[in-house]
Every structure is written in C-alpha cells, then in structure tokens.
Design an enzyme around this catalytic site. Structure first.
Site, PDB file in Angstrom:
ATOM      1  CB  SER A 136      -0.865   0.011   1.265  1.00 48.17           C
ATOM      2  OG  SER A 136      -1.481   1.268   1.442  1.00 48.17           O
ATOM      3  CE1 TYR A 149      -3.455  -2.052   5.582  1.00 46.39           C
ATOM      4  CE2 TYR A 149      -3.152   0.242   4.945  1.00 46.39           C
ATOM      5  CZ  TYR A 149      -3.440  -1.067   4.613  1.00 46.39           C
ATOM      6  OH  TYR A 149      -3.688  -1.400   3.299  1.00 46.39           O
TER       7      TYR A 149
HETATM    8  P1  NDP Z   1     -11.529  -6.006   0.997  1.00 40.65           P
HETATM    9  O1  NDP Z   1     -11.904  -5.830   2.424  1.00 40.65           O
HETATM   10  O2  NDP Z   1     -12.566  -5.734  -0.033  1.00 40.65           O
HETATM   11  O3  NDP Z   1     -10.950  -7.488   0.753  1.00 40.65           O
HETATM   12  C1  NDP Z   1     -10.076  -8.063   1.683  1.00 40.65           C
HETATM   13  C2  NDP Z   1      -9.950  -9.552   1.407  1.00 40.65           C
HETATM   14  O4  NDP Z   1      -9.015 -10.089   2.356  1.00 40.65           O
HETATM   15  C3  NDP Z   1     -11.254 -10.300   1.576  1.00 40.65           C
HETATM   16  O5  NDP Z   1     -11.406 -11.230   0.528  1.00 40.65           O
HETATM   17  C4  NDP Z   1     -11.087 -11.028   2.892  1.00 40.65           C
HETATM   18  O6  NDP Z   1     -11.747 -12.292   2.876  1.00 40.65           O
HETATM   19  C5  NDP Z   1      -9.572 -11.252   2.927  1.00 40.65           C
HETATM   20  N1  NDP Z   1      -9.114 -11.457   4.301  1.00 40.65           N
HETATM   21  C6  NDP Z   1      -8.991 -10.537   5.276  1.00 40.65           C
HETATM   22  N2  NDP Z   1      -8.637 -11.133   6.427  1.00 40.65           N
HETATM   23  C7  NDP Z   1      -8.543 -12.465   6.175  1.00 40.65           C
HETATM   24  C8  NDP Z   1      -8.242 -13.611   6.954  1.00 40.65           C
HETATM   25  N3  NDP Z   1      -7.946 -13.511   8.263  1.00 40.65           N
HETATM   26  N4  NDP Z   1      -8.249 -14.812   6.355  1.00 40.65           N
HETATM   27  C9  NDP Z   1      -8.544 -14.936   5.055  1.00 40.65           C
HETATM   28  N5  NDP Z   1      -8.837 -13.898   4.250  1.00 40.65           N
HETATM   29  C10 NDP Z   1      -8.843 -12.674   4.813  1.00 40.65           C
HETATM   30  O7  NDP Z   1     -10.262  -5.058   0.786  1.00 40.65           O
HETATM   31  P2  NDP Z   1      -9.306  -4.774  -0.484  1.00 40.65           P
HETATM   32  O8  NDP Z   1      -9.666  -5.599  -1.640  1.00 40.65           O
HETATM   33  O9  NDP Z   1      -9.251  -3.314  -0.645  1.00 40.65           O
HETATM   34  O10 NDP Z   1      -7.927  -5.224   0.142  1.00 40.65           O
HETATM   35  C11 NDP Z   1      -7.075  -6.183  -0.460  1.00 40.65           C
HETATM   36  C12 NDP Z   1      -5.641  -5.843  -0.101  1.00 40.65           C
HETATM   37  O11 NDP Z   1      -5.327  -4.564  -0.655  1.00 40.65           O
HETATM   38  C13 NDP Z   1      -5.369  -5.723   1.396  1.00 40.65           C
HETATM   39  O12 NDP Z   1      -4.116  -6.300   1.668  1.00 40.65           O
HETATM   40  C14 NDP Z   1      -5.329  -4.206   1.639  1.00 40.65           C
HETATM   41  O13 NDP Z   1      -4.527  -3.873   2.740  1.00 40.65           O
HETATM   42  C15 NDP Z   1      -4.723  -3.750   0.333  1.00 40.65           C
HETATM   43  N6  NDP Z   1      -4.940  -2.366  -0.041  1.00 40.65           N
HETATM   44  C16 NDP Z   1      -6.198  -1.824  -0.170  1.00 40.65           C
HETATM   45  C17 NDP Z   1      -6.353  -0.517  -0.568  1.00 40.65           C
HETATM   46  C18 NDP Z   1      -7.692   0.135  -0.705  1.00 40.65           C
HETATM   47  O14 NDP Z   1      -7.759   1.380  -0.712  1.00 40.65           O
HETATM   48  N7  NDP Z   1      -8.774  -0.610  -0.865  1.00 40.65           N
HETATM   49  C19 NDP Z   1      -5.199   0.314  -0.917  1.00 40.65           C
HETATM   50  C20 NDP Z   1      -3.926  -0.347  -0.740  1.00 40.65           C
HETATM   51  C21 NDP Z   1      -3.816  -1.621  -0.345  1.00 40.65           C
HETATM   52  P3  NDP Z   1     -12.730 -12.834   4.033  1.00 40.65           P
HETATM   53  O15 NDP Z   1     -13.191 -11.663   4.836  1.00 40.65           O
HETATM   54  O16 NDP Z   1     -13.827 -13.528   3.288  1.00 40.65           O
HETATM   55  O17 NDP Z   1     -11.882 -13.779   4.791  1.00 40.65           O
HETATM   56  C1  8X3 Z   2      -4.887   1.866   1.998  1.00 39.79           C
HETATM   57  C2  8X3 Z   2      -4.535   2.974   1.081  1.00 39.79           C
HETATM   58  O1  8X3 Z   2      -4.733   5.471   0.741  1.00 39.79           O
HETATM   59  O2  8X3 Z   2      -6.357   4.413   2.213  1.00 39.79           O
HETATM   60  O3  8X3 Z   2      -3.947   0.852   1.882  1.00 39.79           O
HETATM   61  O4  8X3 Z   2      -4.049   4.648   2.913  1.00 39.79           O
HETATM   62  S1  8X3 Z   2      -4.945   4.469   1.776  1.00 39.79           S
END
Ligand code: NDP
Ligand code: 8X3
Length: 249
Positions: A136, A149
C-alpha cells in the site's frame, strides 16, 4: 498449458476482481477467503474447472496447510501467488488504538503472508513462477492513524525486495503493488462496519476501483518472463500528498 494463480482474499475487492480477470485471461484460479458462500458464488459464476475455492483463515497455519494439501491435481501447480488478503483496522492515533486491532493486522498482513509464501516457494521455484504482494502507499508515506497498518505494508514491500535477492537465479519474479485509495470493502472493515463512514470517504473522490488494481495485477503476471517490476505504486488522480506538520506550544 493453462496457468494457475493462487489468490488470497478473493471474496471481495481486489482479490475478487483479480480472480475474474485471471479467469477471463484463460487462467485457473485458487480463490481463498473465510466467506465460503462468496467463494462458492465465484465458482458458480466462473466454473468449477476454472476456480477452486479454498476456505480458510490465513492466520490459521494448520487450516492453510490443510487447504494446500487438499488442492486438486488440476490446481496444484501454482504459477503466480497473489498475496492480497489483508486489512486495516482503525484510524485512531497510536496512543488511543486497540492493541487487539494491531495484532490482527500483524497476524494477517505479515505473519500469514510470510507463512503462505514460505509454503509455496518450492512450487513457485519449480515452475519459475511469480509472487505479487499487495502492499500500500500507506507503507511508503506516513499519515496520522496509519501506525501499524502502514508498518505492516512497509514490511510487505521490503520483504518483497529481499525475496527478490534470495530468489536470484531461480527465475521467480517478485513484485509489490502499492495502491492508494480504492473503493472496496476496505474502509467498511477498517471502521468495524461503519457503512456511512465508508460511503463518506469515497463520495465524490473518484477513487480507483477493484478492477483497476486487478488489471495491474494481471499486467504484472503476464509480462514477458525476463521482466520484473519491483514495485508499482498507483493512486487515483484525486489523491496526493500533504506536507509535514509542526506542533507549536
Ligand atoms: P476487501 O476488504 O474488499 O478485501 C479483503 C480480502 O481479504 C477479503 O477477501 C477477505 O476475505 C480477505 N481477508 C482478510 N482477512 C482475512 C483472513 N484472516 N483470512 C482470510 N482472508 C482474509 O479489501 P481490499 O480488496 O481493498 O484489500 C485487499 C488488499 O489490498 C489488502 O491487503 C489491503 O490492505 C490492500 N490495499 C487496499 C487498498 C484500498 O484502498 N482498498 C489500498 C492499498 C492496499 P474474508 O473476509 O472472506 O476472509
Ligand atoms: C490503503 C490505502 O490510501 O487508504 O492501503 O491509505 S490508503
């Protein structure tokens, strides 16, 4: 030969969009997450010959091992590992944050990611595969409330670069993708289920979509095999940087 991507966190957001993108590109996908009903819906949508659902909590190493051992033959050769499952919890300053939230982020974003990577490295080396780790911008740029985070994502970025060093000569590629703000369930999770706060954050901000990031993941995965993108940082145009803060008192 049909290639296979192992995508963690495929029940929502980037992982779900990436699963759809890889299958559209002719790949097979091992789709993981805790919400089995969502993975089953993905199988129903894309086909059991294309998607294998692996339901487990990434923090549970025994459950992870059982899921890996149960991979059907057709999905057992992994060409690309997309370490995407992860979360942020809370935006409070460190001095007010929940230690339980901090531990959950470390267990999920760091410990589970390195565990799965360690488990799959032999298979990835065997197939000269690729690892795509979702970090991120929060791991690069500090912001108030980013505390643990951002720390976990800085770990992901540096771990990826170090993996590249260790995998020198194996043909295995390693890339970190560092997205900024994208509209997924991320903020709903971060706010412990506050839909109003999530809607407010994204309203009129023109954030990136899950599909925008899935396209980047797929692009990285399908580069010619002699190319390695080390890190790919991407933001919506509407998001940029603010300056240092100075306390006077
Ligand atoms: P979502 O919350 O939409 O998706 C997160 C996914 O992670 C879900 O499928 C969830 O599945 C899975 N997950 C979380 N915890 C667990 C666990 N303990 N076991 C198994 N699966 C898990 O978020 P995003 O798609 O946005 O996030 C995906 C990645 O991108 C993350 O690593 C996040 O930090 C990163 N990210 C997101 C940004 C944003 O702005 N959206 C920006 C930068 C990075 P389930 O709950 O079904 O287990
Ligand atoms: C999360 C991205 O821009 O919300 O990983 O910090 S931001």
């Amino acid at each position: 030969m049909t290639r296979t991507a192992f995508i963690t966190g495929a029940t929502s957001g980037f992982g779900l969009a990436a699963a759809r993108r890889f299958v559209a590109g002719g790949w097979k996908v091992v789709a993981t997450g805790r919400r089995g009903e969502r993975l089953q819906a993905l199988v129903d949508e894309l086909g059991a010959d294309r998607v294998h659902p692996a339901v487990f909590d990434v923090r549970d190493a025994a459950a992870m091992d059982a899921a890996l051992a149960a991979l059907p033959e057709a999905f057992a050769g992994i060409d690309v590992l997309v370490n995407n499952a992860g979360l942020a919890l809370g935006t409070a300053p460190a001095q007010q944050a929940s230690l339980e939230d901090w531990r959950t982020m470390i267990d999920t974003n760091v410990t589970a990611l390195v565990t799965l990577t360690h488990r799959l490295l032999p298979k990835l080396i065997e197939r000269r595969g690729a690892i795509i780790n979702i970090s991120s911008v929060a791991g690069v740029y500090p912001y108030p409330g980013g505390n643990v985070y951002g720390g976990t994502k800085a770990f992901v970025s540096q771990f990826s670069l170090n993996l590249r060093s260790d995998l020198h000569g194996t043909g295995v590629r390693v890339t970190t993708i560092e997205p900024g703000m994208a509209h997924t369930e991320f903020t709903l999770v971060r706010t412990h289920g506050n839909q109003t706060a999530s809607d407010a954050l994204y309203r009129d901000a023109n954030p990136m979509s899950a599909e925008d990031i899935a396209e980047q993941i797929y692009y990285v995965a399908t580069l010619p095999p002699h190319l390695n993108i080390n890190r790919l940082e991407i933001m919506p145009v509407t998001q940029s940087f603010a300056g240092f803060q100075v306390f006077r008192g």
